[in-house]
Design an enzyme around this catalytic site. Structure first.
Site, PDB file in Angstrom:
ATOM      1  N   LEU A 133      43.753  36.905 -13.558  1.00 30.26           N
ATOM      2  CA  LEU A 133      43.965  38.343 -13.390  1.00 30.26           C
ATOM      3  C   LEU A 133      45.085  38.851 -14.306  1.00 30.26           C
ATOM      4  O   LEU A 133      45.377  38.263 -15.341  1.00 30.26           O
ATOM      5  CB  LEU A 133      44.259  38.632 -11.915  1.00 30.26           C
ATOM      6  CG  LEU A 133      43.219  38.066 -10.926  1.00 30.26           C
ATOM      7  CD1 LEU A 133      43.641  38.313  -9.491  1.00 30.26           C
ATOM      8  CD2 LEU A 133      41.835  38.639 -11.200  1.00 30.26           C
TER       9      LEU A 133
ATOM     10  N   ASP B 290      -7.555  -1.943   4.055  1.00 35.22           N
ATOM     11  CA  ASP B 290      -6.198  -1.502   4.396  1.00 35.22           C
ATOM     12  C   ASP B 290      -6.004  -1.386   5.907  1.00 35.22           C
ATOM     13  O   ASP B 290      -5.334  -0.485   6.403  1.00 35.22           O
ATOM     14  CB  ASP B 290      -5.879  -0.153   3.730  1.00 35.22           C
ATOM     15  CG  ASP B 290      -6.082  -0.191   2.229  1.00 35.22           C
ATOM     16  OD1 ASP B 290      -5.896  -1.266   1.637  1.00 35.22           O
ATOM     17  OD2 ASP B 290      -6.437   0.856   1.654  1.00 35.22           O
TER      18      ASP B 290
ATOM     19  N   CYS C 138      45.717  38.746 -22.309  1.00 32.99           N
ATOM     20  CA  CYS C 138      46.146  38.602 -20.908  1.00 32.99           C
ATOM     21  C   CYS C 138      47.512  37.947 -20.790  1.00 32.99           C
ATOM     22  O   CYS C 138      48.251  38.221 -19.847  1.00 32.99           O
ATOM     23  CB  CYS C 138      45.105  37.824 -20.113  1.00 32.99           C
ATOM     24  SG  CYS C 138      44.628  36.256 -20.861  1.00 32.99           S
TER      25      CYS C 138
ATOM     26  N   GLN D  94      29.079  43.548  -8.488  1.00 34.35           N
ATOM     27  CA  GLN D  94      29.086  43.604  -7.031  1.00 34.35           C
ATOM     28  C   GLN D  94      27.934  42.792  -6.440  1.00 34.35           C
ATOM     29  O   GLN D  94      28.104  42.059  -5.467  1.00 34.35           O
ATOM     30  CB  GLN D  94      28.983  45.056  -6.556  1.00 34.35           C
ATOM     31  CG  GLN D  94      29.114  45.228  -5.041  1.00 34.35           C
ATOM     32  CD  GLN D  94      30.481  44.788  -4.540  1.00 34.35           C
ATOM     33  OE1 GLN D  94      31.505  45.254  -5.010  1.00 34.35           O
ATOM     34  NE2 GLN D  94      30.489  43.867  -3.591  1.00 34.35           N
TER      35      GLN D  94
ATOM     36  N   HIS E 282       0.859  -1.197   0.000  1.00 27.13           N
ATOM     37  CA  HIS E 282       0.000   0.000   0.000  1.00 27.13           C
ATOM     38  C   HIS E 282       0.894   1.246   0.000  1.00 27.13           C
ATOM     39  O   HIS E 282       1.781   1.371   0.857  1.00 27.13           O
ATOM     40  CB  HIS E 282      -0.903   0.024   1.229  1.00 27.13           C
ATOM     41  CG  HIS E 282      -1.890   1.159   1.209  1.00 27.13           C
ATOM     42  ND1 HIS E 282      -3.036   1.126   0.460  1.00 27.13           N
ATOM     43  CD2 HIS E 282      -1.883   2.367   1.831  1.00 27.13           C
ATOM     44  CE1 HIS E 282      -3.697   2.258   0.616  1.00 27.13           C
ATOM     45  NE2 HIS E 282      -3.026   3.026   1.447  1.00 27.13           N
TER      46      HIS E 282
END
Length: 902
Positions: A674, A142, A707, A635, A106
């Site tokens: 960076l 049940d 970079c 930000q 069940h």
């Protein structure tokens, strides 16, 4: 043990199979009669094994057991009845006959939710816990003693289908087998069900599934998902019944806009939006419904409610006609009761059930792997003709294209028409920024505006993060098979390749990149990157680890690699598309969702990428693009509590600020690429012509906006003058001009502020006493052009020896022959460590130098040779973390260790 299996369905089939594996004898299978000529799956499996199968239409007449039926059952000699799922009433003469009685599955935690609609009511009541019970059958409904129970958490957006597939089916099969094992071992408990907490609810039917609008949004959501899809919660509008399915609760902070749809008695009108139908509870909160069904059985996406009619049929190619005939054969095999499949044949009206939908979806995958269907696609296209049209549109990539509205800026340029999106891209839609804020993006070739671009505001950032979070936690992307995710990324890469000339043209207009370079590198490597990481999607794996604390018990420790969640990516303006690709491809391959801020001065290829991603079929919310300022958008992404990772490429100064913000906000994971001042050491034993050629490229590639550009060349004294002479000769040959001109060598700098900094940089060099051999000035023409520049006699203390120009400025210093360790000291005397290079024919010297150069990349007798398979990233104040290669995946994954004692 001799067992009679009484029941039906795939669940009954799996229980039967597992009981056989356990070594039990199946004395007989009792199931329902064939439907439309199709046997039940349990019957099919047993007949295949030669097990006796009985298909009684009924066991009782007027409440009395049918003697002939009972006698046939008793003749099997079963010692236990197992009822995994049974829709028939079984008389007590059968229930009580076996030695061990009867056990029943069940799908609720009894005594709660007795009755045939237990799963529905678990959801309707908003239960936080669900599960199943295996109990001993008695003459009640049940109510028999409990043998075992197992529970699970119920997710807020679970449906009957999801909780069944995730837990009730697989764990229920195991639970039934475990229950039989306990009985066989004589250890099966009989725990009387408590009276406290007992509930019985009626069977959910269409008549009693009507929505009561005077409820909270959560209660409405529970009612819809509890009735989803059968019998289906419904309401009336415009004189017709609409049935709802696919409900999710909405974040109250996310405003909804759309076309109103009135429902009598509702607290307020619903809204048909691009995401679906938004409904409101009496508490003012909202839920989203994805699918609607009309009284005639036709299902549509809720977002298409107001769309007039269906789209025109597509004409099939010969290949597509072959696919259609293959699918006609599949339909025939699923619907054997039909003599033939017509275009008008309705899948469900012809007898197909939910398990047939699963099979049909899988059959399509086998024949057309790129056609990824959801079950809802079948429900919404139930006739054979509609089904084929839908499949063909998906194969062509046209289905998503029709849903995507793009307000293009169109330009005739570079002998083609380019179509450029210019709005924010949030949750699969191009939309205006909050308040309609815009700014102008400038063409650096002539300094004129290209177009107005939406300027993201704080509320837009929050909306994008919310969309990414929902897509990760609740959407299709978070649950997608990794191989399917890889297919979508492959499709995206292929679309980028189809649009590569348009992308390269936009890149040239927006960033000043020379078109041929944009085509090969900016766009070409971006395509390669997505192809590469698409292949990684299904190869991300953990490991097994022997542990010291294993004795005296047995232990297993393994690790799992899991996606992080919502990732923010902030990229620079020098390679707008390539920097997007380097980070986003790895991020998506790992299973995350993305909110990306392109550089404010170069947003256009990122927005075009968003369009292609949508057309490739990436789900809504997976990719979000926010043009805007770093001070505002960048930000907020750094500070946002729902962002769990931020990848940044840009200046060291901004990188430090981002790192601090990420730490203070929620300690989010960070990777930083960076600034650099990369040394290139050229020894006298080099191939001089090659060193000159590669030295020029190391500085002037992409007009110095690179970079890893060689920020300082150290040339051995014996070849210094010869090297400089050859370099200047080549520099003077460079053609400065329109980047779309195929003969141009050197295009404009990216933007005016950068041009002004280059002028100032060179003025400082001259003032400090370096020798300006050529260049050093702005070109007197419209746009932001700067002359390729060469400085010699640059001393270690000078500003230009230490600071990055990020432009077409070659800085040459001399070093004395035989002074190897001293030139290495000088080369490493910088806070940066992104890249470096050495030119020499002496392999021992090359390896010695490469070992001692303190940089993330060392090039030997070459330069700028990056590859999608090779990790890229810096040391020291050039940042940490890697783009590209397998290592890049680790930036967007978290490792979970699991230890099991057994």
């Amino acid at each position: 043990m001799k067992i009679a299996v009484i029941g039906q369905s795939l669940f009954g089939q799996e229980v039967y199979k597992e009981l056989k594996k356990e070594g039990h004898t199946i004395a007989g299978v009792f199931t329902i009669p064939d439907k439309d000529g199709k046997p039940d799956p349990l019957a099919s499996e047993a007949e295949k094994d030669g097990v006796p199968v009985f298909k009684f239409p009924r066991w009782r007449v007027k409440g009395q057991a049918i003697p002939e039926v009972v006698d046939q059952y008793k003749a099997t000699g079963a010692e236990l009845n197992v009822l995994p799922f049974c829709s028939q009433f079984i008389p007590m003469e059968v229930i009580d006959h076996p030695k061990h009685g009867s056990i029943i599955y069940h799908p609720s935690l009894l005594p709660r939710h007795r009755g045939a609609s237990a799963i529905n009511w678990t959801l309707i009541h908003g239960d936080k816990k669900g599960g199943f019970t295996v109990f001993w059958a008695d003459d009640g409904l049940d109510t028999g003693p409990i043998l075992l129970q197992r529970e699970c958490d119920v997710d807020p957006n679970d449906t009957v289908n999801t909780i069944y597939k995730r837990f009730l089916f697989p764990e229920g099969v195991k639970g039934m087998v475990d229950a039989v094992r306990l009985i066989a071992e004589g250890r099966a408990p009989r725990t009387t069900q408590p009276k406290e907490g007992a509930t019985y609810e009626c069977i959910q039917k269409k008549d009693n599934a009507k929505i009561d609008w005077n409820q909270s949004a959560e209660a409405l959501h529970n009612w819809i998902r509890g009735n989803d899809k059968v019998p289906g919660a419904w309401a009336e509008t415009g004189g017709q019944k609409l049935t709802f399915s696919g409900s999710t609760l909405m974040d109250s902070s996310t405003p909804a806009s759309g076309q109103p749809l009135e429902f009598p008695g509702a607290h307020r009108p619903g809204l048909v939006t691009n995401n679906g139908l938004v409904l409101f509870g009496n508490d003012g909160k909202a839920l989203l419904v994805k699918c609607l069904q009309f009284e005639d059985g036709k299902m549509i996406p809720a977002a298409q409610y107001f769309c007039s009619g269906s789209s025109a049929s597509v004409e099939l190619t010969e290949e597509e006609k072959t696919f259609a005939e293959q699918m006609r054969v599949v339909w025939q095999s699923i619907l054997p009761n039909l003599s033939q499949i017509e275009d008008s044949t309705d899948f469900f009206k012809s007898g197909a059930a939910s398990m047939d939908v699963v099979r049909l979806v899988e059959e399509v995958k086998l024949r057309a792997s790129s056609c990824r269907l959801q079950n809802e696609d079948v429900y919404m296209n139930s006739t054979f003709q509609d089904f084929i049209q839908m499949c063909v549109r998906k194969l062509r990539g046209e289905d998503d294209e029709q849903k995507l509205h793009v307000d293009y800026v169109e330009k005739q340029v570079n002998n083609m028409t380019v179509n450029m999106p210019h709005q924010l891209f949030i949750n699969g839609e191009f939309i205006d920024a909050d308040g309609g804020k815009t700014y102008k993006t400038i063409n650096p070739t002539d300094g004129t505006p290209i177009c107005d671009v939406s300027l993201a505001q704080l509320s837009d950032v929050d909306r994008a993060v919310a969309a990414a979070k929902e897509a990760f936690e609740q959407g299709e992307w978070g649950k997608m098979n990794p191989r399917d995710r890889g297919r979508l990324l492959y499709k995206l890469a292929d679309l980028m390749e189809q649009h590569q000339e348009e992308l390269a043209t936009i890149e040239s207009m927006d960033s000043g990149a020379v078109y041929t370079l944009a085509l090969k590198t900016h766009v070409g490597m971006s395509i390669q990157t997505f192809h590469y990481f698409a292949g990684w999607c299904d190869k991300i794996q953990g490991s097994t680890i022997p542990i010291n604390q294993a004795r005296p018990n047995r232990n297993l420790t393994f690790t799992k690699k899991e996606p992080i969640g919502v990732c923010a990516i902030v990229i620079p303006w020098n390679y707008p598309l390539m920097m997007l690709a380097w980070k986003t491809a790895a991020c998506l391959a790992a299973g995350n969702t993305v909110v990306l801020k392109p550089a404010q001065v170069t947003p256009l290829t990122a927005l075009k990428f968003a369009e292609l991603a949508a057309r490739a079929g990436l789900p809504k919310g997976v990719i979000n693009i926010l043009p805007g300022s770093g001070a505002l958008v960048g930000q907020r992404l750094s500070d946002h509590p729902d962002v769990r990772k931020l990848g940044f490429t840009g200046s060291t100064e901004i990188g430090k600020h981002i790192m601090k913000s990420c730490a203070v906000s929620n300690a989010k994971k960070v990777s930083l690429e960076l600034g650099g001042k990369s040394p290139l050491i050229i020894f006298s034993d080099c191939d001089l012509d090659k060193a000159v050629r590669m030295g020029l490229s190391s500085v002037f590639f992409n007009k110095g906006e690179n970079c890893i550009a060689a920020g300082r060349l150290f040339v051995e004294d014996s070849i210094h003058d010869q090297f400089v002479t050859k370099v200047v000769e080549e520099v003077k040959k460079m053609k400065i001009g329109d980047p779309l001109d195929r003969s141009t060598d050197h295009g404009p700098q990216n933007h005016k502020a950068h041009l002004d900094k280059l002028v100032e940089y060179c003025q400082i060099g001259v003032k400090e006493g370096a020798t300006l051999v050529c260049g050093g000035k702005q070109v007197q023409r419209p746009g932001f052009f700067f002359e390729p520049t060469v400085f010699t006699d640059v001393q270690d203390h000078m500003y230009i020896a230490k600071e990055e120009s990020f432009g077409p400025v070659m800085i040459i210093s001399k070093f004395m022959s035989g002074d190897l360790d001293d030139v290495l000291r000088r080369a490493n005397a910088t806070e940066y460590g992104l890249a470096s290079g050495v030119f020499t024919r002496d392999i021992s010297k090359a390896l010695y130098v490469s070992d001692r150069l303190d940089a993330g990349t060392v090039f030997v007798n070459t330069y700028n040779k990056t590859d999608v398979a090779s990790p890229f990233g810096g040391f020291k104040q050039s940042g940490f973390g890697k783009d590209l290669g397998q290592e890049a995946l680790n930036e967007y994954l978290k490792t979970k260790a699991v230890t099991i004692e057994y």
